[in-house]
Design a protein around this motif. Sequence first.
Motif, short mmCIF file in Angstrom:
data_model
loop_
_atom_site.label_atom_id
_atom_site.label_comp_id
_atom_site.label_asym_id
_atom_site.label_seq_id
_atom_site.Cartn_x
_atom_site.Cartn_y
_atom_site.Cartn_z
N SER A 121 -0.85 32.04 -15.58
CA SER A 121 -2.16 32.10 -16.23
C SER A 121 -3.08 33.08 -15.51
O SER A 121 -3.88 33.77 -16.15
N VAL A 124 -9.15 31.70 -17.96
CA VAL A 124 -7.96 30.88 -18.07
C VAL A 124 -8.06 30.09 -19.37
O VAL A 124 -9.08 29.47 -19.66
N THR A 126 -3.36 26.68 -21.47
CA THR A 126 -2.65 26.75 -20.19
C THR A 126 -3.03 25.57 -19.31
O THR A 126 -2.17 24.97 -18.66
N VAL A 127 -4.31 25.22 -19.30
CA VAL A 127 -4.76 24.07 -18.50
C VAL A 127 -4.09 22.79 -19.03
O VAL A 127 -3.64 21.95 -18.24
N PHE A 167 0.48 28.12 -13.03
CA PHE A 167 -0.84 28.58 -12.59
C PHE A 167 -0.81 30.09 -12.36
O PHE A 167 -1.72 30.81 -12.77
#
Length: 188
Positions: free
Chosen positions: A91, A103, A107-108, A88
């Motif tokens: 990002s 974001v 990445t999520v 997290f």
Amino acid sequence: MERKKSWLRKDLDTLRVQWDLLTFYERFEQIVTHVLSVVISIIILVSLWQLIRAVILLLVSNALNPLDHEVYQTVFGMIMTLLIAMEFKHSITRVMARRDHIVQVKTVLLVALLAIARKFIILDPAGAPAQIAALAFALVALGSVYWLMRQRDDPIDATAAAQAERDRVALAQRRQRAGAGEGEQGDN
């Protein structure tokens, strides 16, 4: 020391110029990402401290047995939580560095994959088979989407990496020529 000050001054000047070019919302976005970065950094430090404390307590009590499933689940669950928080943070720092505006979905997806992997690690092996199957299905679905996005972005990333390498080489050559020019002037 003077060199360090000039480097810091250049960075601050660059930051000031970039700040002036930002819209109101982009400035707001930058402030929010900096605050989030600080908050997540604190969470990472606290999580790291808790992990170190737990491992030391397990070592002192002579209970650190990697073959004991509960100990394994506890320690590696804490490690995975720390890795998720660090991803997290990564990002958010990309947004702060203005490499990305928001974001990124990849990445999520990566964080979701890490969270499911963590869930598998801390999952009771005697748990409900339906829960294990649902997690496995979610893992395969997220992994497939992540793979598809990487396939789509790899040619773009390769082009960007090649351009960045060309820019780096060109900058190094300019610096070398500038350094050679200063050496010639010093000889005269």
